[in-house]
Scaffold this active site. Structure first.
Site, PDB file in Angstrom:
ATOM      1  N   THR A  13       0.819  -1.212   0.000  1.00 55.88           N
ATOM      2  CA  THR A  13       0.000   0.000   0.000  1.00 55.88           C
ATOM      3  C   THR A  13       0.850   1.257   0.000  1.00 55.88           C
ATOM      4  O   THR A  13       0.451   2.282  -0.563  1.00 55.88           O
ATOM      5  CB  THR A  13      -0.938  -0.006   1.225  1.00 55.88           C
ATOM      6  OG1 THR A  13      -1.754  -1.174   1.190  1.00 55.88           O
ATOM      7  CG2 THR A  13      -1.852   1.214   1.234  1.00 55.88           C
ATOM      8  N   TYR A  26      -7.925   0.726  -4.279  1.00 61.98           N
ATOM      9  CA  TYR A  26      -6.612   1.118  -4.783  1.00 61.98           C
ATOM     10  C   TYR A  26      -5.878  -0.118  -5.263  1.00 61.98           C
ATOM     11  O   TYR A  26      -6.293  -1.257  -5.003  1.00 61.98           O
ATOM     12  CB  TYR A  26      -5.794   1.839  -3.709  1.00 61.98           C
ATOM     13  CG  TYR A  26      -5.355   0.925  -2.582  1.00 61.98           C
ATOM     14  CD1 TYR A  26      -4.101   0.314  -2.594  1.00 61.98           C
ATOM     15  CD2 TYR A  26      -6.197   0.648  -1.509  1.00 61.98           C
ATOM     16  CE1 TYR A  26      -3.699  -0.538  -1.573  1.00 61.98           C
ATOM     17  CE2 TYR A  26      -5.809  -0.200  -0.491  1.00 61.98           C
ATOM     18  CZ  TYR A  26      -4.567  -0.784  -0.519  1.00 61.98           C
ATOM     19  OH  TYR A  26      -4.186  -1.642   0.478  1.00 61.98           O
ATOM     20  N   THR A  92       1.207  -4.336   4.418  1.00 63.74           N
ATOM     21  CA  THR A  92       0.971  -4.578   5.846  1.00 63.74           C
ATOM     22  C   THR A  92       0.362  -5.944   6.147  1.00 63.74           C
ATOM     23  O   THR A  92       0.469  -6.429   7.275  1.00 63.74           O
ATOM     24  CB  THR A  92       0.051  -3.490   6.423  1.00 63.74           C
ATOM     25  OG1 THR A  92      -1.193  -3.490   5.700  1.00 63.74           O
ATOM     26  CG2 THR A  92       0.700  -2.120   6.322  1.00 63.74           C
ATOM     27  N   ASP A  93      -0.262  -6.588   5.154  1.00 66.79           N
ATOM     28  CA  ASP A  93      -0.981  -7.833   5.449  1.00 66.79           C
ATOM     29  C   ASP A  93      -0.065  -8.932   5.967  1.00 66.79           C
ATOM     30  O   ASP A  93      -0.457  -9.712   6.845  1.00 66.79           O
ATOM     31  CB  ASP A  93      -1.731  -8.322   4.210  1.00 66.79           C
ATOM     32  CG  ASP A  93      -2.984  -7.515   3.935  1.00 66.79           C
ATOM     33  OD1 ASP A  93      -3.383  -6.712   4.797  1.00 66.79           O
ATOM     34  OD2 ASP A  93      -3.577  -7.684   2.850  1.00 66.79           O
ATOM     35  N   LYS A 165      -0.597  -7.230  12.961  1.00 66.45           N
ATOM     36  CA  LYS A 165      -1.609  -6.330  12.434  1.00 66.45           C
ATOM     37  C   LYS A 165      -2.917  -6.637  13.138  1.00 66.45           C
ATOM     38  O   LYS A 165      -3.410  -7.762  13.108  1.00 66.45           O
ATOM     39  CB  LYS A 165      -1.753  -6.511  10.919  1.00 66.45           C
ATOM     40  CG  LYS A 165      -2.686  -5.500  10.271  1.00 66.45           C
ATOM     41  CD  LYS A 165      -2.707  -5.639   8.752  1.00 66.45           C
ATOM     42  CE  LYS A 165      -3.610  -4.594   8.112  1.00 66.45           C
ATOM     43  NZ  LYS A 165      -3.606  -4.679   6.629  1.00 66.45           N
ATOM     44  N   GLU A 283      -5.812 -27.733  29.026  1.00 67.45           N
ATOM     45  CA  GLU A 283      -6.991 -28.219  28.283  1.00 67.45           C
ATOM     46  C   GLU A 283      -6.663 -29.364  27.340  1.00 67.45           C
ATOM     47  O   GLU A 283      -7.529 -30.182  27.029  1.00 67.45           O
ATOM     48  CB  GLU A 283      -7.670 -27.080  27.497  1.00 67.45           C
ATOM     49  CG  GLU A 283      -8.246 -25.968  28.368  1.00 67.45           C
ATOM     50  CD  GLU A 283      -9.125 -25.044  27.563  1.00 67.45           C
ATOM     51  OE1 GLU A 283     -10.304 -25.386  27.331  1.00 67.45           O
ATOM     52  OE2 GLU A 283      -8.634 -23.977  27.170  1.00 67.45           O
TER      53      GLU A 283
END
Length: 332
Positions: A13, A26, A92-93, A165, A283
């Site tokens: 981006t 975009y 950023t992903d 993120k 657990e």
């Protein structure tokens, strides 16, 4: 004298354009390295920048070929006596995955800083150039050495291990867990909250030429064993469970994962909860089932660490668990 910083661009981006200052849509990776360098030069920072283009993609399309090229370029920059620090512009992903992978496979040496943007370059309130200016500030600071790979977003400095993120929009989209940011940065200032954690230790893992297949399984109510069977049939050597709560899953899933572990497939329990600590034998009977607990690593980072551990020849669950238990920055 200005400090020499090498910028390695991968797209994302921060290099994206939408054609409208107020639109949401975009395309990432539209701005080349030459234009990025020109815009960085216009900021008036006390750094000398030069750059190389590794890729022009959205980070959802980052894969092993791009990672290999990026790793090679970072190592070359680390070995170049003229370069004081490295900045990587990235979508950023998957920035947290790239940062963690590099952190595990690079010596601490010179600063390596990832940054990106939540808004494209032509959007109203674009955060790309400020994040880049902040990353250049961090990469040029002598006190950055010995901190491993860092991620700079939204005036915060995060370690590769902690960063994630946490939001799909807004300039403050990144968080750290279990630690928050380790520094606050602006284009003209930098304040560290903690001292460096690394010194002259080697890279924790060698760069693998061909990483093994490791799949992530997202747990949910009424889940059956179909995904586990499909992943093992596809040749997965490792499985990461993005488990419910403390890394749990329905009995049918745990039974299938136990069978996979008994057949030699490495199984790691992580959590689908954003701030999820997963301890051993809570657990789920990890000792009895042959599982590994991810501790504070989320599923995507657990996958990276498990791939590197398997590529390094680790197959015993106890040996793999030791890698997940290792202090934040410790060479084996």
């Amino acid at each position: 004298m200005p400090r020499h910083i090498r910028i390695l661009a991968t797209g994302g981006t921060i290099a994206g354009r939408g054609g409208s200052a107020v639109g949401r849509a975009y395309r990432p990776g539209q701005i080349g390295i030459d234009q990025l360098l020109a815009e960085a030069a216009a900021l008036g920072l006390e750094t000398l920048c030069e750059g190389r283009e590794i890729a022009q993609v959205g980070s959802q399309d980052i894969g092993w070929s791009e990672w290999t090229a990026l790793h090679r370029e970072v190592r070359e920059a680390q070995d170049d006596p003229a370069v004081c620090g490295i900045v990587i512009t990235h979508g950023t992903d998957t920035a947290e995955e790239t940062a963690f992978l590099l952190d595990l496979t690079l010596p601490p040496g010179k600063p390596v800083v990832l940054t990106g943007a939540m808004r494209p370059a032509d959007a109203l309130g674009s955060d790309g150039m400020r994040n880049l200016a902040n990353a250049l500030r961090v990469a040029s600071d002598p006190d950055t050495a010995g901190r491993g790979v860092l991620v700079v977003m939204g005036d915060h400095v995060f370690t590769a291990r902690d960063v994630r993120k946490a939001a799909t929009q807004g300039a403050e989209a990144f968080r750290g867990f279990p630690r928050g940011s380790i520094g606050a940065v602006a284009p003209s200032s930098l304040d560290w909250f903690v001292p460096p954690a690394r010194s002259d230790e080697p890279a924790r893992f060698a760069w693998p030429a061909s990483p093994p297949r490791v799949d992530i399984l997202f747990a949910h109510a009424a889940m059956d064993r179909a995904l586990i069977d499909g992943a093992t049939a596809a040749g997965a050597r490792g499985l990461v469970l993005a488990g419910l709560g403390h890394g749990n899953a329905p009995k049918a899933v745990l039974d299938a994962l136990s069978e996979a572990a008994a057949s030699g497939v490495a199984v790691v329990r992580s959590s689908r909860v954003d701030q999820g600590l997963v301890d051993r034998n809570v657990e789920v009977d990890d000792d009895g089932l042959g599982f590994v607990a991810a501790r504070a690593l989320n599923p995507q980072k657990s996958r990276i660490l498990l791939q590197l551990a398997l590529a390094a020849g680790l197959t015993d669950p106890a040996a793999i668990q030791a890698e997940f238990d290792a202090p934040r920055h410790t060479a084996p």
